[in-house]
Design a protein around this motif. Structure first.
Motif, PDB file in Angstrom:
ATOM      1  N   UNK A 284     -98.739 -46.381  32.555  1.00  0.00           N
ATOM      2  CA  UNK A 284     -98.762 -47.740  33.109  1.00  0.00           C
ATOM      3  C   UNK A 284     -99.788 -47.883  34.232  1.00  0.00           C
ATOM      4  N   UNK A 285     -99.822 -46.950  35.167  1.00  0.00           N
ATOM      5  CA  UNK A 285    -100.679 -47.105  36.340  1.00  0.00           C
ATOM      6  C   UNK A 285    -102.171 -47.175  35.995  1.00  0.00           C
ATOM      7  N   UNK A 286    -102.684 -46.336  35.081  1.00  0.00           N
ATOM      8  CA  UNK A 286    -104.107 -46.476  34.738  1.00  0.00           C
ATOM      9  C   UNK A 286    -104.432 -47.836  34.129  1.00  0.00           C
ATOM     10  N   UNK A 289    -104.660 -50.531  36.776  1.00  0.00           N
ATOM     11  CA  UNK A 289    -105.966 -50.536  37.440  1.00  0.00           C
ATOM     12  C   UNK A 289    -107.028 -51.198  36.576  1.00  0.00           C
ATOM     13  N   UNK A 290    -106.949 -50.986  35.252  1.00  0.00           N
ATOM     14  CA  UNK A 290    -107.932 -51.597  34.354  1.00  0.00           C
ATOM     15  C   UNK A 290    -107.853 -53.117  34.376  1.00  0.00           C
ATOM     16  N   UNK A 291    -106.689 -53.678  34.647  1.00  0.00           N
ATOM     17  CA  UNK A 291    -106.558 -55.134  34.724  1.00  0.00           C
ATOM     18  C   UNK A 291    -107.089 -55.701  36.034  1.00  0.00           C
ATOM     19  N   UNK A 292    -107.482 -54.808  36.950  1.00  0.00           N
ATOM     20  CA  UNK A 292    -108.029 -55.261  38.226  1.00  0.00           C
ATOM     21  C   UNK A 292    -107.034 -55.271  39.357  1.00  0.00           C
ATOM     22  N   UNK A 293    -105.806 -54.805  39.131  1.00  0.00           N
ATOM     23  CA  UNK A 293    -104.791 -54.788  40.182  1.00  0.00           C
ATOM     24  C   UNK A 293    -104.794 -53.443  40.903  1.00  0.00           C
ATOM     25  N   UNK A 294    -104.431 -53.477  42.158  1.00  0.00           N
ATOM     26  CA  UNK A 294    -104.425 -52.284  43.012  1.00  0.00           C
ATOM     27  C   UNK A 294    -103.064 -51.599  42.895  1.00  0.00           C
ATOM     28  N   UNK A 295    -103.041 -50.363  42.474  1.00  0.00           N
ATOM     29  CA  UNK A 295    -101.777 -49.644  42.302  1.00  0.00           C
ATOM     30  C   UNK A 295    -101.078 -49.408  43.634  1.00  0.00           C
ATOM     31  N   UNK A 377     -91.622 -55.008  44.424  1.00  0.00           N
ATOM     32  CA  UNK A 377     -91.500 -53.582  44.132  1.00  0.00           C
ATOM     33  C   UNK A 377     -92.856 -52.896  44.242  1.00  0.00           C
ATOM     34  N   UNK A 378     -92.809 -51.572  44.269  1.00  0.00           N
ATOM     35  CA  UNK A 378     -94.023 -50.762  44.195  1.00  0.00           C
ATOM     36  C   UNK A 378     -94.494 -50.690  42.745  1.00  0.00           C
ATOM     37  N   UNK A 379     -95.719 -50.237  42.554  1.00  0.00           N
ATOM     38  CA  UNK A 379     -96.285 -50.175  41.204  1.00  0.00           C
ATOM     39  C   UNK A 379     -95.468 -49.282  40.278  1.00  0.00           C
ATOM     40  N   UNK A 380     -94.876 -48.230  40.816  1.00  0.00           N
ATOM     41  CA  UNK A 380     -94.092 -47.323  39.990  1.00  0.00           C
ATOM     42  C   UNK A 380     -92.752 -47.883  39.563  1.00  0.00           C
ATOM     43  N   UNK A 381     -92.367 -49.048  40.073  1.00  0.00           N
ATOM     44  CA  UNK A 381     -91.071 -49.640  39.753  1.00  0.00           C
ATOM     45  C   UNK A 381     -91.205 -50.916  38.922  1.00  0.00           C
TER      46      UNK A 381
END
Length: 507
Positions: A284-286, A289-295, A377-381
């Motif tokens: 999910x996290x990579x 980032x590809x969509x332009x959002x900051x993890x 939430x954080x990116x991991x959630x």
């Protein structure tokens, strides 16, 4: 249209008195005046007609012509009906200021000159504008992406004197030829656009006409509108045709801005799919980032669905993008749109979305829009946030308001807990407890699932459950006994009641 063209029109029989070297000047409009200094009413490029009523003595000619030259007038056409000539002092002033001067024959009325010039101007400008609009349509279709709507609207405003604005159904001004007139509120225009029975529609107060952009292919609540100064019912056929052409241009530009088929749009769709399918954070996290959002940012998930079928999924996606404060990542799951957007920790997104959607409620009176908003939430959630938003959206669907927004703070604690449970675990839990009852109901029409749900809603009260189901208490007791036999559970035990409660919420 040039000044020299006037001299070739036999119906006018105008003659050039002086300023022959300026006869190639372009006429933008025609104005009749008897003021000594009409400059405040001039903007440049006009043919000025005058009967010299302003002239009291020879010195007035200098004042008059100097004002015209300063205003950038293209030329002057004059005749003194009482004196039967054009005075020498006016000729000399025009020569001094290099102002082309035309003599109007005594038998030709100024109204005739005006009508003739305006007719030729309108015809020529309509043809020129249609050609420009056609070129711009080609640009929008792909020859030169990014040209935007402002140049076209500026052209309409400058050459036809028709100020136009493109506005969304939420009242956001997309483009315009000028600033909106004082007292004209785009939100009020949007409200009229959503509620008026027929379009085009004219507002008498600000004297503005409203046109839909794509009424045959787009729901009004998801459409854009074109607002033009003036009463469309008084326009010529050419001007109405140009308005229809302008609407087609705007529709093409909006289609170009739709990123569903772009790389960005496909990445967004893939990201949402992975989150819903419970993919790992390493996947999910990579893609995030590809969509332009900051993890490293914090996020909110938003889920939306239309009730009543008035909005197609693509329109729902467009509308969700419009109502959110920052550009989100959006994906579609059947008839549901899910968005992720970065927000600060103290941002009240649900309140802001609800306020924005209230402006759309007049256009949703026959159906509705249900929206759920997660906690921050954080990116991991993100998976838990998406599930939370979808649960909130389902809760919103059960309410009667045309537009309903449910935030995470309205969700019960058990819903938040269930949002973090993996899909396969939830499915197994639900099947193990409820499938025996569903199968029995299908065969015997026993209504065990409904009885169980009503029993739990009434905290295990036999009497209240029987009253709500319109059954005898003994019938309820028999059904509960059958439920216990089929599932091996005991509904007098708190643990088993909680399990059934959660399984029903998962269904």
């Amino acid at each position: 249209m040039r000044l020299s063209a006037l001299l070739t029109m036999p119906e006018l029989r105008l003659e050039a008195v002086t300023g022959h070297d300026g006869l190639d000047r372009v006429i933008r409009w025609v104005v009749t005046t008897d003021l000594l200094d009409p400059s405040r009413y001039l903007s440049g490029g006009e043919l000025v007609l005058t009967g010299l009523v302003w002239r009291r003595d020879p010195s007035d000619s200098e004042v008059f012509v100097r004002a015209l030259a300063k205003a950038g007038v293209s030329g002057l056409a004059a005749w003194d009906l009482h004196a039967g000539n054009i005075p020498d002092d006016l000729v000399e002033a025009c020569r001094r200021h290099r102002m082309p001067l035309l003599r109007v024959p005594e038998e030709v009325a100024f109204a005739t000159v005006t009508e003739t010039v305006v007719r030729h101007l309108s015809t020529a400008r309509a043809a020129d504008l249609a050609a420009v609009l056609d070129r711009h349509r080609q640009l929008v279709e792909g020859l030169a992406e990014g040209a935007g709507l402002d140049p076209v609207l500026e052209l309409v405003g400058r050459d036809l004197g028709m100020r136009c604005w493109v506005i969304t159904s939420t009242g956001r001004v997309v483009a315009g030829s000028h600033d909106l007139p004082a007292g004209v509120d785009p939100a009020s225009l949007a409200r009229v656009f959503l509620t008026t029975p027929r379009l085009p529609h004219r507002l008498a107060g600000p004297d503005v006409s409203l046109f839909p952009v794509a009424p045959d292919t787009t729901s009004r609540v998801a459409d854009w509108m074109i607002a033009c100064e003036g009463d469309w019912e008084e326009w010529s056929a050419e001007r109405r045709a140009l308005t229809a052409e302008l609407a087609a241009i705007v529709a093409l530009e909006r289609a170009r801005l739709d990123d569903r088929l772009s790389v960005e749009g496909r990445l967004a769709q893939e990201l949402i799919r992975l989150i819903v399918q419970a993919a790992g954070t390493d996947e999910i996290l990579p893609r995030l980032e590809l969509t332009g959002l900051d993890v490293r940012a914090t996020f909110v998930a938003v889920a939306a669905a239309a009730r009543g079928g008035t909005l197609r999924p693509g329109e729902l996606r467009t509308l969700l993008r419009e109502i959110l404060p920052v550009r989100p990542v959006i994906g579609l799951l059947d008839d549901e749109a899910i968005a992720l957007l970065p927000v600060d920790r103290d941002h009240d997104l649900a309140g802001g979305v609800h306020q924005t959607l209230q402006s759309l409620s007049p256009g949703l009176s026959d159906s509705g829009l249900a929206v759920g908003v997660s906690d921050i939430v954080e990116a991991g959630e993100l998976r838990g946030a998406v599930e939370e938003a979808r649960y909130a959206r389902r809760l919103a669907e059960g309410r009667t308001d045309p537009v309903c927004v449910v935030g995470h703070d309205e969700l019960a604690t058990h819903v938040l807990l269930l949002a973090s449970v993996p899909d396969d675990v939830r499915h197994m839990f639900r099947v193990r407890l409820l499938d025996p009852l569903r199968t029995y109901d299908e065969v015997h029409k026993a209504d065990l699932i409904r009885t169980l749900e009503t029993f739990l809603q009434n905290s295990g009260s036999w009497t209240r459950c029987a009253e709500q189901l319109h059954l005898h208490v003994n019938s309820v007791r028999y059904r509960i006994q059958r439920i216990e036999e089929l599932t091996g559970r005991n509904l007098s035990r708190l643990e088993d009641r909680v399990d059934f409660f959660l399984a029903l919420r998962l269904g």
